[in-house]
Design an enzyme around this catalytic site. Sequence first.
Site, short mmCIF file in Angstrom:
data_model
loop_
_atom_site.label_atom_id
_atom_site.label_comp_id
_atom_site.label_asym_id
_atom_site.label_seq_id
_atom_site.Cartn_x
_atom_site.Cartn_y
_atom_site.Cartn_z
N LYS A 1 33.80 40.44 46.09
CA LYS A 1 33.40 41.84 46.26
C LYS A 1 32.85 42.33 44.92
O LYS A 1 33.39 41.98 43.85
CB LYS A 1 34.61 42.67 46.68
CG LYS A 1 34.29 44.13 47.00
CD LYS A 1 35.53 44.86 47.54
CE LYS A 1 35.24 46.32 47.88
NZ LYS A 1 36.43 47.03 48.40
N SER B 1 35.89 49.76 52.72
CA SER B 1 34.78 49.58 51.82
C SER B 1 34.35 48.13 51.63
O SER B 1 33.23 47.88 51.19
CB SER B 1 35.13 50.17 50.45
OG SER B 1 36.15 49.40 49.82
N SER C 1 40.62 49.30 53.01
CA SER C 1 39.30 48.71 52.74
C SER C 1 39.20 47.20 52.94
O SER C 1 38.10 46.65 52.91
CB SER C 1 38.86 49.03 51.32
OG SER C 1 38.39 50.36 51.25
#
Lengths: 481, 488
Positions: free
Chosen positions: B80, B155, B179
């Site tokens: 990420k 997210s 997330s």
Amino acid sequence: MQWDVVIGLEIHTQLKTASKIFSGAATTFGAEPNRQACAVDLGLPGVLPVLNIEAVRHAVRFGTAIGAEIAPRSVFARKNYFYPDLPKGYQISQYELPVVGRGQVEILLDDGDTKTIGVTRAHLEEDAGKSVHEDHLGGGRLSGIDLNRAGTPLLEIVSEPDLRSPQEAVAYARKIHQLVRWIGISDGNMQEGSFRVDANISLRPAGSDTLGTRAEIKNINSFRFLHKALEFEIERQRDILEDGGTIVQETRLYDAEQDETRSMRSKEEANDYRYFPDPDLLPLSIDADFIQAATAELPELPEAMRARLIEQYGLSATDATVLTGSLAMADYFEQTVAGCHDAKLAANWITGSLAAALNKADLDIEHSPVSPAQLIGLLQRIQDNSISGKIAKQVFDGLWQGEGDADAIIAARGLTQITDTGAIDSLVEAVMAANPQQVEQYRAGKEKVFGFFVGQVMKQSQGKANPALVNQLLKDKLAGG
Amino acid sequence: MLDQATGDSICALAARLRRRECSSRELTAAYLARIEHHDAALNSFITVTPEAALAAAEAADQQLACGAGGPLTGIPIAHKDIFCTQGVRTSCASRMLDNFIAPYDATVVSRLHQAGAISLGKTNMDEFAMGSSNETSWYGPVTNPWDSTRVPGGSSGGSAAAVAAGLCMAATATDTGGSIRQPAAFCGVTGLKPTYGRCSRWGMIAFASSLDQAGVIARSAADAALILQAMAGFDRQDSTSADEPVPDYSAELETSLQGLRIGLPREFMSAELDSDIAASVEDAIGLLRTLGAEVREISLPNSALAVPAYYVVAPAECSSNLARYDGVRFGHRCTDPVDLEDLYRRSRGEGFGAEVKRRIMIGTYVLSAGYYDAYYLKAQQIRRLIKQDFQHALSEVDVILGPTAPTTAFALGDKSADPVAMYLNDIYTISANLAGLPGLSLPIAPVQGLPVGLQLIGNYFAEARLLNVAHQLQQHSDWHLARPSAFA
């Protein structure tokens, strides 16, 4: 109208640690800009603080030295504000739960009395960096940021509003300065910014017990400026109050060149710091074992040592105060006494010639060119009558100049006291022979001229004749007709 | 062969690498080709690092050739873009950090690198991890591999979509309020948010420090166990990381669920829950019962307070954490500032997107003098109550179970104009963050062709238990094996 002055000080003292309070970067003063700033100090994305436990030990030492409670649990909080030399946009400090609670120190007033000053709290925090405004940066259009100082550990020591005059404020600031150096937690170097004072000051009608509106004078870095800034501020506030005006609560800066304080920002435009506990750091837990370990090697504290010097060595209060001005001074004294066994003599020389020379050269006793061993060598020659007190001052000069130890200087300069009766005898006879008129006068009862003869004989001996012997022999010869 | 390889489990693939049936270089090249081919539509990567990946794969092959290396050696994964990666842009999907090349690796990144995993690049996400749809990214939204008109969740939408589409074997992710779990649910993959403090936050760009936790998105619980094994553990550089031993997460996968006590919070299965999703959850519960688990109803009475408390605490911390982006030392700086105030205003005004600004403003407000007690302190009190609810519940059951999200993946643009509707999508996931507990989402029976996630919440440091339950479900079902047809 009569006014009472109310002063409280916030002192930021830099703690002596090898690395910063929340990062591994070094804390040495004077490095090239930004060479001592790591990713944490720069506030790069993703970095996290890790507490330097040595800073905590120092805070615990300070708290113990002022008889304060050490909080078993204290909390680091973020103080949020924007400034270019504050890399994270917040300063890690302590707010509601500081590490050191209420304590006190005693200050010595000019009249010899002591006064107890309350310390509200002391807390750990990180220093900011510094902004550099110099013409070479973009032709003066740009400001530079040096983050070497960012993250340096500070202990902020907050006093109660117990101080009633600039003199008391300076005495208190000096006391804290003495103490932090004494217990080895700070070098207290004011030129390098290791010891900075913020002063809160207000006036109120004499006898009133409600506090007036205060002004805060920030970042004062000398005791002299502290005194002058407070004097100026008292004058300024008194003028306003006596003209029927009101004091604005604000932050002011002292300008040493103009000898005045100037408004920096008023409370209306002051920051709301939005303090909240720093989620990156766990609450700081301190137990009895930690305190025990941190304070195990604390030296005897100044007050205790001062009392002991008076008691143990029969020193005057004044001498004891001067000799406990710093731990190094006190150590110097005790080492010297250990070698010469005459405390009064040692005290006289240390507070006299040595202190004067250090003062003149602007040196701390740690950097004295004359070591205790060298001073002992000198004092021993006084004690065994090898030299007079007057000659000793010359020998001291030699020691100061680095000419070797006392005996070597005495030998090299030919300063050994003349104690040979025969040699002095002939000097006395020569002086009498050269001054028959004065001999007549003395014998006619004018005893005042005796001093003239002593002076002449000492002069002939270049000061080396033993004064007691000179006196004795002169008396005999002059009386002997 | 390689197309087939991309469908393998990490364990099976590692065995093939060790047997030299394929090389890490071939495998990595195959994945890079898939990214090249598919990601223009998906937008799951912000940065792809083919050269570094191939170089690392060659190094892995050398290790493997000597019989060295571990279970992750040569396995292509992605990070990420919230994790700092040395020498590689680390943007946090923000214009603010579009030009930021991290000078160091996050601990999680370096541990996976040490374990031999190959990083293919950096995955897309909501800006600074603030969002539940991946629509707040400066680099544009990620689309859902199951339906390109829908969001992948957020997210960690890029990580979830990339894993679901077979563009990497697994991906790191972070979870502050859901997330990891919510995008895993929307994309039909397995996502694990560990206990707060289980993985180091060093080098993980902070959103809300007391809630942020690194975790993993993978195709199965067994794969997630292998990745977590490398990521987890104490780190001296993170004062909030837990100095707790790391168990062997793969060792307990096969443990029987006989006698497992599962709690079903009545607050999670309320009438507001979509009935199809509820039915899907019931299906999974049925399967768990046949595997020997006992399922009982429990209560988490303060659940309804979780979202409001979260939207005080998280913005408060974010308002402070994001203060460092000021245009002074790194990141976006406006052109020709006339003074300091202008530098701050324009750099931050231009660098941050709307959702980030909204949260900074909320956070600044709740921390302000006069509001702190009413908001921040109150929220912290609620947080303690929520934690107590869980502690009470977990003294009676081993695992708490429910839906991961109240809906399946919604359409792009559907909620982006209504922040509160967006925030409510995290209604089931947020409380685990407030309590610091581990949570896992795994795919169960889809609804109208869209994946549905089942959430498991366990006690502190009970990741092995969650992985065990999820693995047992996956051994007895094939929901996790479904692949979106567009990415076959």
